[in-house]
Design a protein around this motif. Structure first.
Motif, PDB file in Angstrom:
ATOM      1  N   GLY A  41       0.810  -1.214   0.000  1.00  0.00           N
ATOM      2  CA  GLY A  41       0.000   0.000   0.000  1.00  0.00           C
ATOM      3  C   GLY A  41       0.845   1.265   0.000  1.00  0.00           C
ATOM      4  O   GLY A  41       0.509   2.247  -0.676  1.00  0.00           O
ATOM      5  N   CYS A  87       2.152   1.882  -3.493  1.00  0.00           N
ATOM      6  CA  CYS A  87       1.062   2.329  -4.366  1.00  0.00           C
ATOM      7  C   CYS A  87       0.676   3.775  -4.069  1.00  0.00           C
ATOM      8  O   CYS A  87       0.328   4.538  -4.977  1.00  0.00           O
ATOM      9  CB  CYS A  87      -0.148   1.413  -4.212  1.00  0.00           C
ATOM     10  N   TRP A 140      -2.929   1.167  -7.613  1.00  0.00           N
ATOM     11  CA  TRP A 140      -3.169  -0.071  -6.863  1.00  0.00           C
ATOM     12  C   TRP A 140      -3.613  -1.178  -7.821  1.00  0.00           C
ATOM     13  O   TRP A 140      -3.101  -2.306  -7.767  1.00  0.00           O
ATOM     14  CB  TRP A 140      -4.226   0.196  -5.795  1.00  0.00           C
ATOM     15  N   GLY A 175      -3.684  -7.344  -2.032  1.00  0.00           N
ATOM     16  CA  GLY A 175      -4.086  -6.005  -2.453  1.00  0.00           C
ATOM     17  C   GLY A 175      -5.202  -5.436  -1.593  1.00  0.00           C
ATOM     18  O   GLY A 175      -5.156  -4.270  -1.176  1.00  0.00           O
TER      19      GLY A 175
END
Length: 492
Positions: free
Chosen positions: A134, A137, A169, A357
């Motif tokens: 994360g 991203c 993402w 994800g």
């Protein structure tokens, strides 16, 4: 019956060995030991892997952030280089197991935590990797948002930063879905590209700041040695923790190594040199921004906003490339394999990528990066205290307890030699809890805070020693005679 073959230091299963485990509930194509023809990664493959991973925005921000909290350039670069030389040791030690036996990290963890207990270190590593996924991203999304704002009316779109983040993402999830072999091919050409772009950034800083003198002349803000060490030790722990994640799941890559020499040479030359050089670039550029703009800018996206649209465009492409090469290699494979290991007959690597994800969103990377304190003292320092003890247990088990001898087929048996009691090795769990507990307790005892500041090293050493003591003469150990019974030796 000889179930495995050792040739030139590489152990693979015999046909009888493969037939014995292929129907096991703990076996699938992603988790099985690699075969002889799959050991094909060279020193260049490992060097390019590390170059692609090290040239990333969190590494840049780590280096530049040390400037913002008061270090001068050589203190910052020295701290990061020392941290990477330290973490290289467990990386190489755990790489040996992956190379010799061709097993991924969750299967390696079965050896020391048990057939079911392996989920503890595998999921712990997976959660941290999801957080890093994360973070990367978010960096890339911020860069893309900067590009769109500079080149269009994107700033008027409600939630434009969030939209950019979601796009990056999705891009990372789609690319990661293709699997680890795609990583090797991508890193081969991405590594030299990222080196060129990094050096171009350094040249800009050098010319715009008027040479090395103005750029690197800023003194340290620490007036005493004591003041410096208060920041140095937690910063060193952060630098170590940065790649302590890969020190655990490096078998996921080294299981494909052609030889032990190829992984040792590739990793030893690329990791410390690339992190040292890129940290210097981050420090130099951050120092240059003080000269050029009057403030230290450690956020690459904020720095990009200072340039013309064409430079922002090229810089955004570089950031996207750096994000993908780091995320796919360092932050997806480990949690995806951890998910796969929960239910090998049902969960696939691709399913693990999707779970990774989604979980990365729950960890809120925007909060972790809200300020540098959250990043290095909160995020890096906290998970360093968790991973240090796990790494100590892994090293102790393979090198000191089992002396690099194990039976591959037993790692895929629910009630085999490495299942311990009920699938859990209680000795490993106790070594882990004590290693973590000592650090946490010392954090809140006046005068012992320095233990927490060095949590990764302390936890690693404590758990390593305890586990070695607990496992002395454990029933799961193979004697040299038993190892020879199961293993066919072929000399080079």
């Amino acid at each position: 019956m000889q179930l495995q073959v050792e040739e030139n230091g590489i152990v693979t299963l015999t046909p009888e060995g493969e037939n014995l485990i292929k129907d096991s509930a703990m076996y699938n194509e992603g988790l099985r030991p690699t075969r002889k023809n799959e050991h094909h990664w060279t020193a260049y493959n490992f060097a390019s892997l590390w170059i692609g991973m090290c040239i990333c925005l969190p590494a840049y921000s780590l280096a530049a952030g040390l400037i913002s909290i008061g270090m001068n350039w050589w203190q910052a670069v020295g701290t990061i280089t020392l941290g990477n030389l330290i973490v290289l040791v467990p990386i190489l030690l755990n790489s040996h197991a992956g190379t010799k036996y061709g097993i991924p990290y969750p299967v390696f963890a079965r050896l020391w935590f048990g057939s079911r207990g392996a989920h503890i270190p595998a999921i712990a590593r997976g959660i941290i990797a999801s957080g890093w996924f994360g973070i990367n991203c978010w960096f890339a999304g911020a860069a893309l948002d900067t590009l769109l704002v500079a080149m269009s009316g994107w700033a008027n779109v409600p939630g434009h930063l969030g939209i950019s983040f979601v796009f990056m993402w999705l891009l990372n999830v789609v690319i990661a879905y293709r699997g680890p072999e795609a990583v090797r091919r991508m890193e081969n050409w991405a590594a030299p590209t990222l080196i060129v772009m990094s050096l171009a950034l350094l040249v800009w800083a050098l010319t715009s700041a008027g040479g090395w003198g103005p750029m690197l002349s800023a003194p340290s803000k620490f007036t005493t040695t004591g003041d410096f060490f208060k920041v140095f030790f937690p910063s060193l722990t952060g630098a170590i923790a940065f790649w302590s994640t890969l020190a655990l799941n490096i078998p996921d890559f080294c299981r494909y190594a052609k030889t032990q020499k190829s992984q040792i040479v590739g990793q030893s030359t690329a990791l410390p040199t690339t992190m040292g050089l890129f940290s210097f670039i981050g420090v130099a550029v951050a120092s240059a921004t003080v000269v050029i703009f009057g403030e230290a800018i450690w956020d690459p996206a904020a720095l990009l906003a200072k340039f013309s649209p064409i430079v922002i465009f090229l810089g955004t492409l570089g950031i996207i490339l750096a994000t993908v090469t780091t995320n796919v290699a360092a932050n997806v494979i480990a949690p995806a394999r951890a998910v796969e290991n929960i239910w090998p007959r049902k969960f696939t690597y691709g399913f693990g990528v999707i779970v990774t994800g989604l979980f990365s969103l729950l960890l809120q990377p925007w909060f972790i990066l809200e300020n540098f304190g959250n990043y290095i003292f909160g995020w890096l320092g906290t998970y360093g205290a968790l991973l240090g003890p796990i790494e100590g247990i892994a090293i102790a088990d393979y090198w000191f307890v089992r002396r690099r001898q194990l039976q591959l087929t037993e790692l895929y048996q629910p009630n085999g030699r490495y299942s311990y009691k009920g699938g859990f090795n209680q000795k490993a769990i106790w070594a882990l809890l004590i290693g973590i507990g000592i650090n946490v307790v010392c954090k809140y005892i006046p005068g012992l805070e320095f233990i927490w500041d060095n949590a990764w090293i302390v936890g690693l050493l404590v758990s390593m020693l305890l586990y070695s003591w607990f496992m002395n003469k454990d029933q799961s150990l193979l004697s040299p005679t038993e190892y020879k019974k199961f293993t066919k030796q072929i000399s080079g």
